[in-house]
Every structure is written in C-alpha cells, then in structure tokens.
Design a protein around this motif. Structure first.
Motif, PDB file in Angstrom:
ATOM      1  N   GLN A  27       0.828  -1.216   0.000  1.00 53.02           N
ATOM      2  CA  GLN A  27       0.000   0.000   0.000  1.00 53.02           C
ATOM      3  C   GLN A  27       0.860   1.262   0.000  1.00 53.02           C
ATOM      4  OE1 GLN A  27      -3.427  -0.252  -0.079  1.00 53.02           O
ATOM      5  NE2 GLN A  27      -3.577   1.955  -0.347  1.00 53.02           N
ATOM      6  N   GLU A  28       1.872   1.299   0.840  1.00 53.75           N
ATOM      7  CA  GLU A  28       2.726   2.488   0.941  1.00 53.75           C
ATOM      8  C   GLU A  28       3.517   2.712  -0.346  1.00 53.75           C
ATOM      9  OE1 GLU A  28       6.514   4.063   3.622  1.00 53.75           O
ATOM     10  OE2 GLU A  28       5.216   2.465   4.386  1.00 53.75           O
ATOM     11  N   GLU A  29       4.062   1.646  -0.921  1.00 50.76           N
ATOM     12  CA  GLU A  29       4.818   1.758  -2.176  1.00 50.76           C
ATOM     13  C   GLU A  29       3.917   2.214  -3.317  1.00 50.76           C
ATOM     14  OE1 GLU A  29       8.163  -1.782  -1.545  1.00 50.76           O
ATOM     15  OE2 GLU A  29       6.160  -2.252  -2.328  1.00 50.76           O
ATOM     16  N   PHE A  33       4.405   5.407  -5.762  1.00 43.26           N
ATOM     17  CA  PHE A  33       4.418   5.107  -7.197  1.00 43.26           C
ATOM     18  C   PHE A  33       3.430   5.999  -7.946  1.00 43.26           C
ATOM     19  CE2 PHE A  33       2.646   2.372 -10.644  1.00 43.26           C
ATOM     20  CZ  PHE A  33       3.808   2.173 -11.381  1.00 43.26           C
ATOM     21  N   ILE A  34       2.200   6.098  -7.438  1.00 44.06           N
ATOM     22  CA  ILE A  34       1.165   6.906  -8.087  1.00 44.06           C
ATOM     23  C   ILE A  34       1.515   8.391  -8.047  1.00 44.06           C
ATOM     24  CG2 ILE A  34      -1.240   7.653  -7.914  1.00 44.06           C
ATOM     25  CD1 ILE A  34      -1.901   4.800  -6.947  1.00 44.06           C
ATOM     26  N   ILE A  35       1.998   8.854  -6.894  1.00 43.84           N
ATOM     27  CA  ILE A  35       2.345  10.274  -6.765  1.00 43.84           C
ATOM     28  C   ILE A  35       3.422  10.672  -7.774  1.00 43.84           C
ATOM     29  CG2 ILE A  35       3.471  11.948  -5.243  1.00 43.84           C
ATOM     30  CD1 ILE A  35       1.986  10.664  -2.902  1.00 43.84           C
ATOM     31  N   LYS A  36       4.433   9.827  -7.932  1.00 44.25           N
ATOM     32  CA  LYS A  36       5.511  10.130  -8.873  1.00 44.25           C
ATOM     33  C   LYS A  36       4.994  10.209 -10.310  1.00 44.25           C
ATOM     34  CE  LYS A  36       9.634   8.435  -6.464  1.00 44.25           C
ATOM     35  NZ  LYS A  36      10.426   9.665  -6.685  1.00 44.25           N
ATOM     36  N   LEU A  37       4.171   9.238 -10.707  1.00 43.80           N
ATOM     37  CA  LEU A  37       3.662   9.223 -12.072  1.00 43.80           C
ATOM     38  C   LEU A  37       2.716  10.389 -12.334  1.00 43.80           C
ATOM     39  CD1 LEU A  37       3.056   5.382 -12.514  1.00 43.80           C
ATOM     40  CD2 LEU A  37       4.839   6.756 -13.577  1.00 43.80           C
ATOM     41  N   GLU A  69      -3.064   9.927  -1.116  1.00 41.45           N
ATOM     42  CA  GLU A  69      -2.798   9.235   0.140  1.00 41.45           C
ATOM     43  C   GLU A  69      -4.081   8.961   0.916  1.00 41.45           C
ATOM     44  OE1 GLU A  69       0.551  10.478   2.437  1.00 41.45           O
ATOM     45  OE2 GLU A  69       1.258  11.773   0.830  1.00 41.45           O
ATOM     46  N   ILE A  70      -5.127   9.735   0.653  1.00 41.68           N
ATOM     47  CA  ILE A  70      -6.391   9.555   1.395  1.00 41.68           C
ATOM     48  C   ILE A  70      -7.323   8.630   0.641  1.00 41.68           C
ATOM     49  CG2 ILE A  70      -8.448  10.736   2.253  1.00 41.68           C
ATOM     50  CD1 ILE A  70      -6.694  13.196   2.722  1.00 41.68           C
ATOM     51  N   GLU A  71      -7.513   8.900  -0.632  1.00 37.01           N
ATOM     52  CA  GLU A  71      -8.477   8.140  -1.422  1.00 37.01           C
ATOM     53  C   GLU A  71      -7.880   6.791  -1.841  1.00 37.01           C
ATOM     54  OE1 GLU A  71     -11.475   8.933  -1.865  1.00 37.01           O
ATOM     55  OE2 GLU A  71     -11.469  11.003  -1.188  1.00 37.01           O
TER      56      GLU A  71
END
Length: 496
Positions: A27-29, A33-37, A69-71
């Motif tokens: 979950q944390e990774e 991953f999503i934030i970077k993309l 991070e929330i959704e």
C-alpha cells in the motif's frame, strides 16, 4: 534490487489493486508510485463508474484532482503515455490503446519505439530532464539511449595525435631528416635513405576514448538488466573491462571532461562529452532516489497525425502552382500560384463600424486548418482527399457507437470541404473523399461507416459528402513511415 518489467495499455482503466498486483507493491509503495507518475503527467485519475470502465479515451472533464494518500477506493488510474517509463526498479512498457488483443505486444512495441525515434529525429537536443528546467528529475533512460544510439551511428570518441615515422606515406619533415639521419653524398649531392615523415593516428590510449568505452559498456548493461535491450532492438556493447572508479573520483572525471569540452570544436564531440558529463553527474542520484526516466510521449495523437501526413503525402503546404492537377490551373487561381492550399482558405473578417457608419475590415491571421489534403488518382480521374487523422478507438456497430470524435470534429470536416469547394469545382477534380483515419491493430483496412450532419450537407451545390470512418492498419502505416515511402491510396484502399 529485483527489476519488475511490465506492459501497460495506454488509457486502460486500472484500479489501485490492479497496480499493486501488476507491480507487486504494498500500500505504501503504491502511494509513492502513483504520486511520482501523476507528478509527471503520465497518470490520471477518473471516478470508478460502470460507464468509465469500458472507455478507451480520456477527456479533460473526466480527470479528478484528489489526494492520493487519502483516497484508496472509487477511482481508476489511467496511463496517458506511450513508450517506456522507469520508476526506480520498475519498468513500465506503455503500448498504444488500439492494441486490444495482446497483453504483452513485444513486436508491436518494437515498431512503435522506432516510430517515436523517427518522429523525434529532427530534434537536436537531448532530453536530459523530465521537465522544462534542470530542477526536474534527471531522465537517465533518454541519456542512456542517446549515448548508445550515437555510438551505433558514429563509433567511439577518438582523439588524434601527430607522430613522426621513418619512410612513411605522410609529408616529409626535411628539418628532422637532415638533422637526425645520415646522407649519402654522390656528385656533391646528398641522398637520404631514411626520410622522416609525419602522420596523424588515433590515440588508442586516450583517456576520453577509454572513458567512452567504459560508459557504453555500463549503459548497455543497465538496459540489459532492465530487460530493454531486446525491446529497443539494440546489440549488447561490451568493449571495456574498466570501472568508472578506474578513471579517478567523480569530481576529477568531471573536471577532465570540462577541460576537454573547452578544447573541442566538433559539434558531435561536444555533444558526446556533455552527455557523458550529465550521465556521471546525475545517474547515481537518479538511481538512489528512485527517479523517473521516460522515453516516449503523452501526445501519441500527434505522432499518428504525423504518420498519416507523411504516408498520405500531405499537400496542404504545397503551392498550388506545383501541384499535379486534373487540368491546367484555372484562370481564377493563376495569380495565386505561389499560395498553398492553406492560404486559399478564406480567413475571418472582423469589421469595425466607425462613427460615420462606414466600416473597416480587419482580416484574421488564422483560419481553418485541415489535418491533411491528399491528391491522388482513381479510375475516374484525380481525387481531392480531405482527411483527418484521429487517434480514437471507435466502436461503430448496429445500434452502438462509442469512442467517436465529437460533433465539432464532424462539423470541421464539412467546413474544410466547403472551404475547398470552389477550388475543387473550378479545377475539375473527378471526386472528393472526406474521411476520419483511425489506427487499428488488424492487418486489413476497414470502411467502418460514416458520419453525417444533414443540415450542413446543403451548404454547397453539389451537396457536401458524408465523412467516412476508416480504420487503417497501424503496422502498415508505420512501415511506410519508417521507410520514407508514400502510400498509393486508392490502390491500397479501394473505398477511398
């Protein structure tokens, strides 16, 4: 660190769980991953609705701005990129959205990457960074590909030195010959059996040549470890056993490169030195910080437009005096021989009303601009083709249409035809074809249907024709594009 190399379809809807399963992330990774993309504009989020799940295109109105991070539920993740992405040890091979029947289309991706390289071949800059300034993340993949491609095309970095030889083929050095050799005197004239000559040879032990060999070997190994050599159809390069540390510490190597740059005037050598400098300076930090590298585009629609324009021999920028027409250029256009087809389209007039009731006309600088105009032969004679390259996955069946261009796109095609009608009629073209050109993974072209707006057809006499929906084999188009050949439109596609 384990390399995870996966295929992803452009604009397919993935849930967060899908991403976790595909890339083996917790979950944390996944959040990182999503934030970077998302930060680099290659991943978008849309609401997870039943309607959204089956869509293959993405419009701006659908994109959601939410806190990753929330959704955790209720959203799909959409890759808007075609090419190769690296995020730390994760390799993402994003293939075009029209490839619907393969989950790992290796051969198709090889061709797509060649098309992307050809499309960008006119660019003279190296995409060192993923952004507009050097504060953006270092684009390691683009730099590695540049270093290797330059080597395949131009060979190793070499410096030359002048050496003195005995009885060589170069220019004779008479001062050296007289001072350093013995002469035979005959009839009071000296004869020299050994001549000192000059020659220019490659310096095989040159520091920068060895450094280039080391970097090439290291770059090739990185691509091999990332399972990308085959995808980019590159041969392995193993031409050095030295490590970068053998050339001194990083600061010393950079210092030597900087000094070499100041004495080299060859554009190619300067570019190689600058790229190696950037690679050494940034690559370690990029790997340690799980930076993003990318090779590709999030505007593949522009690539498809360029492919169609090249292969269909776009005539929009050709002067009408140089065109092959059905007859001699009509007298009404004789004074406009140097104008292009784009320039003969009427421009909007903005008329200012003055206080005395008179008007002043202000022509606009821009007007309608079709994607491409193609003039080609049919049995009946010369045809005037008005084509629009549309990067859509349309589904057009009995009682069903999805993923189609908007009403504005259909309207513009009618207006393009209306704008060119005087030219078409006066120069006696035998026929007109108006069509949307869309890519397909199939081997054969398909006339899928047509689009019509009845109220617009009567704007002209004869009436405007409907807009055909044509699916064209992308593989075939890319073959023509990469070879630089033009397609015989009517011979290949009888319905055009």
């Amino acid at each position: 660190m384990e390399i995870r190399s996966k295929y992803i379809r452009e604009q397919r809807r993935y849930s967060r769980k899908d991403l976790m399963d595909i890339f083996h992330l917790n979950q944390e990774e996944t959040v990182v991953f999503i934030i970077k993309l998302k930060a680099y504009g290659v991943l978008k989020m849309v609401k997870a609705t039943f309607k959204e799940k089956d869509l293959t295109d993405l419009i701006d109105e659908e994109i959601e701005i939410v806190d990753v991070e929330i959704e955790t539920e209720g959203y799909y993740y959409v890759f808007t990129f075609v090419g190769v992405l690296t995020v730390g040890n994760i390799i993402i091979k994003c293939f075009p959205k029209y490839l619907l029947h393969k989950e790992a289309p290796l051969d198709e991706m090889k061709q797509v990457l060649k098309v992307l390289n050809h499309y960008n071949s006119k660019e003279q800059i190296i995409n060192l960074f993923n952004g507009d300034n050097e504060q953006s993340a270092f684009n390691l993949l683009a730099v590695i590909l540049y270093i290797l491609n330059d080597y395949y095309e131009n060979g190793l970095y070499t410096n030359q030195e002048d050496v003195i030889e005995t009885n060589g083929d170069g220019e004779i050095l008479w001062d050296n010959t007289i001072n350093d050799t013995f002469a035979i005197i005959c009839n009071n004239r000296p004869f020299y059996t050994e001549l000192q000559t000059t020659n220019t040879v490659d310096d095989e032990m040159n520091y920068f040549k060895r450094l280039h060999q080391c970097i090439l070997t290291e770059c090739s190994k990185k691509l091999e470890d990332a399972d990308l050599l085959e995808l980019f159809e590159m041969d392995s390069v193993v031409i050095s056993e030295e490590e970068l540390s053998d050339f001194g510490d990083v600061d010393y190597v950079l210092y030597r490169l900087y000094r070499e740059l100041n004495v080299q005037f060859s554009t190619r050598k300067q570019r190689v030195l600058k790229t190696i400098y950037a690679y050494i300076l940034h690559s370690k930090d990029s790997e340690d910080n799980y930076g993003i590298s990318m090779y590709g585009t999030n505007s593949f629609n522009l690539v498809w437009e360029n492919v169609c324009a090249e292969v269909f021999n776009n005539q929009l920028s050709t002067t009408i005096g140089k065109m092959k027409l059905p007859m001699e250029l009509h007298k009404d256009y004789q004074e406009r021989k140097k104008d292009t087809l784009l320039e003969i389209i009427d421009k909007p007039i903005w008329r200012y009303f003055q206080s005395d009731g008179s008007g002043h006309d202000n022509p606009a600088k821009k007007t309608l601009k079709p994607d491409l105009i193609s003039l080609y032969e049919k049995e009946a004679g010369m045809c005037f083709g008005i084509f629009d390259a549309k990067y859509y996955n349309i589904i057009l069946e009995k009682g069903k249409v999805k993923g189609q261009p908007g009403v504005g796109d259909v309207t513009k095609q009618y207006l393009y035809q209306l704008a060119f009608n005087p030219f078409i009629l006066k120069n006696r073209f035998a026929c007109v074809q108006n069509a949307f050109l869309m890519p397909t993974e199939e081997e054969d072209a398909l006339l899928n249907g047509e689009a019509e707006i009845e109220m617009l057809k009567g704007l002209s006499n004869p009436p405007l024709i409907n807009i055909l929906v044509v699916k064209i084999p992308a593989k075939q188009m890319y073959q023509y594009y990469l070879s630089g050949n033009k397609l015989d439109i009517h011979k290949e596609y009888l319905f055009l």
